[in-house]
Design an enzyme around this catalytic site. Structure first.
Site, PDB file in Angstrom:
ATOM      1  N   LEU A 123       0.821  -1.204   0.000  1.00  0.00           N
ATOM      2  CA  LEU A 123       0.000   0.000   0.000  1.00  0.00           C
ATOM      3  C   LEU A 123       0.853   1.252   0.000  1.00  0.00           C
ATOM      4  CD1 LEU A 123      -2.593  -1.025   2.709  1.00  0.00           C
ATOM      5  CD2 LEU A 123      -2.979  -0.914   0.266  1.00  0.00           C
ATOM      6  N   GLY A 124       2.050   1.148   0.560  1.00  0.00           N
ATOM      7  CA  GLY A 124       2.870   2.350   0.617  1.00  0.00           C
ATOM      8  C   GLY A 124       4.137   2.107   1.391  1.00  0.00           C
ATOM      9  N   GLN A 125       4.969   3.121   1.355  1.00  0.00           N
ATOM     10  CA  GLN A 125       6.263   3.026   2.028  1.00  0.00           C
ATOM     11  C   GLN A 125       6.395   4.229   2.930  1.00  0.00           C
ATOM     12  OE1 GLN A 125       9.036   0.715   1.316  1.00  0.00           O
ATOM     13  NE2 GLN A 125       9.801   1.689   3.168  1.00  0.00           N
ATOM     14  N   GLY A 126       6.539   3.983   4.224  1.00  0.00           N
ATOM     15  CA  GLY A 126       6.699   5.103   5.144  1.00  0.00           C
ATOM     16  C   GLY A 126       8.118   5.152   5.657  1.00  0.00           C
ATOM     17  N   GLY A 127       8.404   6.155   6.468  1.00  0.00           N
ATOM     18  CA  GLY A 127       9.742   6.282   7.017  1.00  0.00           C
ATOM     19  C   GLY A 127      10.115   5.077   7.859  1.00  0.00           C
TER      20      GLY A 127
ATOM     21  N   GLY B 282       8.805   1.948   7.666  1.00  0.00           N
ATOM     22  CA  GLY B 282       8.633   0.628   7.076  1.00  0.00           C
ATOM     23  C   GLY B 282       7.572   0.626   6.002  1.00  0.00           C
TER      24      GLY B 282
ATOM     25  N   VAL C 165       4.049  -0.842   4.104  1.00  0.00           N
ATOM     26  CA  VAL C 165       2.728  -1.258   4.558  1.00  0.00           C
ATOM     27  C   VAL C 165       2.065  -2.124   3.495  1.00  0.00           C
ATOM     28  CG1 VAL C 165       0.511  -0.453   5.417  1.00  0.00           C
ATOM     29  CG2 VAL C 165       2.532   0.934   5.760  1.00  0.00           C
TER      30      VAL C 165
ATOM     31  N   LYS D 140       2.136  -3.466   8.763  1.00  0.00           N
ATOM     32  CA  LYS D 140       3.330  -2.660   8.553  1.00  0.00           C
ATOM     33  C   LYS D 140       4.569  -3.437   8.991  1.00  0.00           C
ATOM     34  CE  LYS D 140       4.872   1.899   9.407  1.00  0.00           C
ATOM     35  NZ  LYS D 140       4.396   3.158   9.889  1.00  0.00           N
TER      36      LYS D 140
ATOM     37  N   ASP E   3       5.364  13.571  12.559  1.00  0.00           N
ATOM     38  CA  ASP E   3       5.437  13.467  11.099  1.00  0.00           C
ATOM     39  C   ASP E   3       4.065  13.695  10.476  1.00  0.00           C
ATOM     40  OD1 ASP E   3       6.841  13.256   8.805  1.00  0.00           O
ATOM     41  OD2 ASP E   3       6.956  11.072   8.786  1.00  0.00           O
TER      42      ASP E   3
END
Ligand SMILES: *[C@@H]1O[C@H](CO)[C@@H](O)[C@H](O)[C@H]1NC(C)=O
Ligand SMILES: *[C@@H]1O[C@H](CO)[C@@H](O)[C@H](O)[C@H]1NC(C)=O
Ligand SMILES: *[C@@H]1O[C@H](CO)[C@@H](O)[C@H](O)[C@H]1NC(C)=O
Ligand SMILES: *[C@@H]1O[C@H](CO)[C@@H](O)[C@H](O)[C@H]1NC(C)=O
Ligand SMILES: *[C@@H]1O[C@H](CO)[C@@H](O)[C@H](O)[C@H]1NC(C)=O
Length: 652
Positions: free
Chosen positions: A334-338, A340, A342, A356, A454
Site C-alpha cells: 500500500l505504501g512506504q513510510g519512514g 517501514g 505497509v 506494517k 510526522d
C-alpha cells in the site's frame, strides 16, 4: 519454572525474542551475521497447476528453521503434493546466533520468488528450495551459477591503470583463492585465509560428498578470478560459495591456518603478549560479568513486558500475517513510510487489515516497541487509525492496523481529477477532523501525551466517507528518527518540519502544530508546500497575500464558492498562526479547535513564519535539479537565522 508447560510455539517465540536481545546486546559490537544479499535467483520450476503450494512451503521452511536452531546445516524432503526439497547452510565461521540471524533474513527474502523455486546467497548463509527435484548433490549448474564482482573503494579502481600493481593484485588473489580451496578440501568443505592483503572464504554445502565439493570449489575458484581487478568477488555455485575481498570479512579466529612459523621477534611478542593477556583477561572477565548481569536484567524486564503484551490480546502470529499479505507480495503493497512498508492483508476471519513491516535500528527497540504498542492501543479516536495488534515472534516485527480504504489525503489533494471531489465543506471537515485527532494525541481526553512528529498529507488517510484518520503515530519515536529522518525523509517532510525541531531537535506538541499549519494551508490552497515556484514556497505566497489583505486569492480555484469565500481566509489565518517561528506564539490544538468551531472567536494576528527571506529557494529552482544535501544545509542555515531573529522579536 513454568517452562515445562510451554508449547512448542511458545518456545520458538521465546527463541526469537532471545535472538533479538542477543543480537542487539552483542552482535553490533562483536560480530556480524553477514546478511548482505549476494544473489537471489528465482528458479524455473513451478508447482503443478492446481496444487496449493503455500502450506507446503510454510511447512518446509518451518522444518528447516527447526533444524537450524542448533545446526549450521539443514536439509528436508517434504513428501507432499507437490513434493518439496529444501536446504539451508550457514558458513562455518558464524556462531550460532549469527547463523540464526542470517537464516532468518534469508527466510524472509526468499518468498519473493514464489510460486517459483528459489535460491538465495547471503554473505553468511544459503537457502534453497525446489519442487519435485532432489538437488542435494548438485555441485555446479550451468544456468544459475554466477559470479558477483564489486568494488568498494576507489583505490583499486584507480590502480587499474597501473599495470604492475594490478598484476600483483591478480597474483595475490590467485594465491588466496587457490589456498582457500585446498584448505576447504582438507577441512570438511570450509576454509578461510588471509594473505598479502587478500582475504578469502570457501564453503561447500554439507550435503555434498568430498568429490562433489572439490568439483564445485575448483570451478568456483576458476570463475571468481574473473573479478580481478575488482576488490571483491563472489562465486555463487549450486553447491558452494567462494568469496575473496581486500577487507577481512570473516569472523576473527577462524583462520588459524594463516601463520607461517615463528621468528625470535614473534616469540618475544608472544611472551609480552601473554603477560598483557593476563591483565586484559582479568578486566575482560569483569566486563563480561557486568554485561551478563545487565543482560539478565534486560531479559527479566523483557519477560515482564511481553507477558503483559500476551495478555493484552494484541498478539498476532507471524505466519498468519505472512499468509494474510500473500507473503508480503509487492501487489499488496500500500505504501512506504519512514518506518517501514505497509501491506494489505486479509485475515483468516475475512477482516481486511493493513500490516506494517518495521525497519528498526536501535538497541532499545524491544522495550520501546512493547511500550508503544501498549500505549497506542489505549489511544482510540475516530480520527486516528486504530492499532489492532502486533507480531513480534517472527524474524521481523509487524504492526497490524485497521484498513482504511480510500488511501491518503495527498493522493486526493494533489491529483487534478480527484481534488475536484474534495469540496470546501469536505476540506473544512477534514481539517477539523485532523485537529481533533491531534488534540486527542496531545493529551485531550486521556493522560497519555503523544507527539506525532510526522504530520503530513500522506499520513492522513481518508475513509469511505472522506473522514480523515491520522496514521503512523507513536512508533516514530522508538524507531530512531533523528538521523534517519534527516537522511531519508527530509525531502518529503522538510516543508512540514518545525524549525526548532529541524535545527535543534527540540520537540514539543508545538512541532505538530506547525506541521498541522502547513497541512491546513495545503488543503485550502490545493498545492504542495514543498513545490517551490518562482515566488518561493506556498507558505511565502500565502503570507504575502495575507499582508496585502488578499487571502481569498490563495484558495484553490476548484473550491471557490460563497461559503469558502466566507470561511477560507479565516482558516488560512489559523494555518499561518500555527506556522509561526516562535513556539510560544503557536496555539495549542485545543485552541485551534475553538477557532475552527466558535464563530465568535477572534483569530489573533499571525507573525511572519520562518523560511521566508530564504533566497536559497532561488538556487533550488533556477538549476532545476539540485543536490538535496546542499539544499538542506543551506535551508538549515537560513532557517536558523530567520528562526532566531523572529524568536527574539516574538519574546520582545
Ligand atoms: C552482488 O553483491 C552485492 C553486494 O556486494 C549486491 O548488492 C548485489 O545486489 C549483488 N548483485 C546481484 C546481481 O545480486
Ligand atoms: C498452468 O496454467 C497456466 C495458466 O493458467 C498455463 O499457461 C500452463 O500451461 C498450465 N500448465 C500446465 C502444466 O497445465
Ligand atoms: C564451471 O561450471 C560452469 C557450468 O556450471 C561451466 O560453464 C564452466 O566451464 C565451469 N568452469 C570450470 C573452470 O570448470
Ligand atoms: C570515486 O571517485 C569518483 C571520481 O573519481 C568520485 O566521484 C566518487 O565520489 C568516489 N567514490 C568514493 C566512494 O570515494
Ligand atoms: C598458496 O600461497 C602461496 C604463497 O603464499 C603460493 O606460492 C601457492 O602457490 C598457493 N597455493 C595454491 C594452491 O595456490
Amino acid at each position: 519454572m513454568e517452562s515445562m508447560g510451554f508449547s512448542a510455539l511458545k518456545q520458538s517465540y521465546w527463541r526469537w525474542v532471545f535472538l533479538f536481545i542477543f543480537s542487539f546486546l552483542f552482535h553490533t559490537c562483536f560480530s556480524d551475521p553477514r546478511i548482505t544479499n549476494a544473489g537471489l535467483f528465482c528458479g524455473d520450476s513451478r508447482p503443478p497447476n492446481g496444487t496449493n503450494y503455500v502450506p507446503t512451503f510454510t511447512e518446509l521452511m518451518k522444518q528447516l528453521s527447526n533444524q537450524m536452531n542448533d545446526n549450521h546445516f539443514a536439509s528436508y524432503h517434504l513428501n507432499s503434493t507437490p513434493p518439496m526439497y529444501g536446504l539451508a547452510q550457514c558458513h562455518e565461521d558464524l556462531d550460532q546466533t549469527d547463523c540464526l540471524l542470517c537464516h532468518a533474513e534469508a527466510r524472509t527474502r526468499i518468498p519473493r520468488c514464489l510460486p517459483r523455486s528459489a535460491r538465495i546467497f547471503l554473505d553468511g548463509c544459503f537457502l534453497r528450495y525446489e519442487y519435485n527435484r532432489d538437488f542435494f548433490h548438485e555441485s555446479v549448474s550451468p544456468t544459475f551459477d554466477t559470479v558477483n564482482c564489486s568494488s568498494n573503494n576507489n583505490a583499486t579502481a584507480l590502480d587499474r591503470d597501473q599495470n604492475s600493481r594490478m598484476i600483483s593484485f591478480g597474483r595475490n588473489v590467485d594465491h588466496a583463492v587457490g589456498n582457500v580451496t585446498s584448505i576447504a578440501l582438507r577441512r570438511n568443505g570450509f576454509g578461510v585465509v588471509g594473505m598479502d592483503g587478500v582475504y578469502a572464504l570457501a564453503q561447500c554445502w554439507d550435503s555434498l560428498t568430498p568429490a562433489e565439493c572439490r568439483q564445485c570449489l575448483q570451478n568456483a575458484s576458476e570463475t571468481v578470478r574473473r573479478c580481478v581487478p575488482n576488490d571483491e568477488g563472489r562465486a555463487l555455485n549450486a553447491g558452494c560459495y567462494l568469496r575473496y575481498s581486500t577487507t577481512r570479512f570473516y569472523t576473527e579466529g577462524a583462520d588459524s591456518e594463516g601463520h607461517h612459523g615463528y621468528s625470535i621477534g614473534v616469540i618475544i611478542a608472544i611472551v609480552s603478549a601473554l603477560s598483557a593477556f593476563v591483565t586484559v583477561s582479568v578486566s575482560a572477565a569483569y566486563v563480561i560479568y557486568a554485561r551478563l548481569s545487565k543482560r539478565k536484567r534486560e531479559l527479566k524486564n523483557l519477560g515482564r513486558i511481553s507477558k503483559r503484551f500476551d495478555r493484552s490480546g494484541l498478539k498476532f502470529k507471524y505466519e498468519t500475517l505472512e499468509k494474510a499479505t500473500d507473503y508480503f507480495s509487492p501487489s499488496r503493497k500500500l505504501g512506504q513510510g519512514g518506518a517501514g512498508s505497509v501491506f494489505m492483508g486479509i485475515l483468516p476471519d475475512g477482516r481486511t487489515v493493513a500490516v506494517k513491516r518495521l525497519i528498526y535500528n536501535t538497541r532499545q527497540w524491544v522495550d520501546d516497541f512493547f511500550n508503544e504498542v501498549n500505549l497506542i492501543s489505549i489511544i482510540q479516536h475516530k480520527n486516528l487509525v486504530k492499532l489492532l495488534g502486533a507480531s513480534i515472534e517472527g524474524p521481523e516485527s509487524l504492526l497490524v492496523y485497521e484498513y482504511v480504504p480510500n488511501k491518503s489525503l495527498d493522493q486526493f489533494l494533489f491529483d487534478e481529477e480527484k481534488s475536484k471531489l474534495l469540496t470546501w465543506k469536505q476540506r473544512f471537515d477534514i481539517i477539523a477532523g485532523i485537529a481533533e485527532g491531534l488534540a486527542h494525541l496531545h493529551g485531550g481526553g486521556s493522560h497519555v501525551r503523544i507527539i506525532h512528529r510526522d504530520i503530513k498529507s500522506s499520513n492522513v488517510l481518508l475513509d469511505e466517507n472522506l473522514s480523515p484518520k491520522i496514521a503512523d503515530f507513536g512508533l516514530v519515536r522508538c524507531l530512531g528518527t533523528e538521523r534517519s529522518h534527516l537522511s531519508t525523509g527530509i525531502a518529503g517532510t522538510l516543508g512540514y518540519m518545525a524549525p526548532e525541531y529541524l535545527i535543534r531537535g527540540q520537540l514539543s506538541e508545538k512541532a505538530d502544530v506547525y506541521s498541522f499549519g502547513v497541512l491546513v494551508i495545503e488543503i485550502v490552497c490545493g498545492k504542495k508546500n514543498s513545490s517551490f515556484t518562482k515566488s518561493g514556497s506556498l507558505l511565502q505566497t500565502v503570507w504575502t497575500l495575507y499582508k496585502t489583505n488578499a487571502l481569498a486569492e490563495a484558495v484553490d480555484l476548484s473550491i471557490r464558492d460563497e461559503m469558502s469565500a466566507k470561511q477560507a481566509p479565516g482558516v488560512l489565518q489559523i494555518g499561518l498562526l500555527c506556522t509561526q517561528a516562535s513556539v510560544l506564539l503557536r496555539p495549542s490544538m485545543a485552541e485551534v479547535i475553538q477557532m475552527l468551531t466558535d464563530k465568535d472567536y477572534e483569530i489573533p494576528m499571525p507573525n511572519q513564519p520562518p523560511f521566508l527571506n530564504a533566497n536559497v529557494l532561488g538556487t533550488a529552482t533556477s538549476s532545476g535539479s539540485y543536490s538535496t544535501d546542499s539544499f538542506i544545509s543551506n535551508a538549515l542555515r537560513k532557517i536558523q537565522s530567520s528562526g532566531t531573529s523572529s524568536e527574539s522579536s516574538g519574546t520582545r
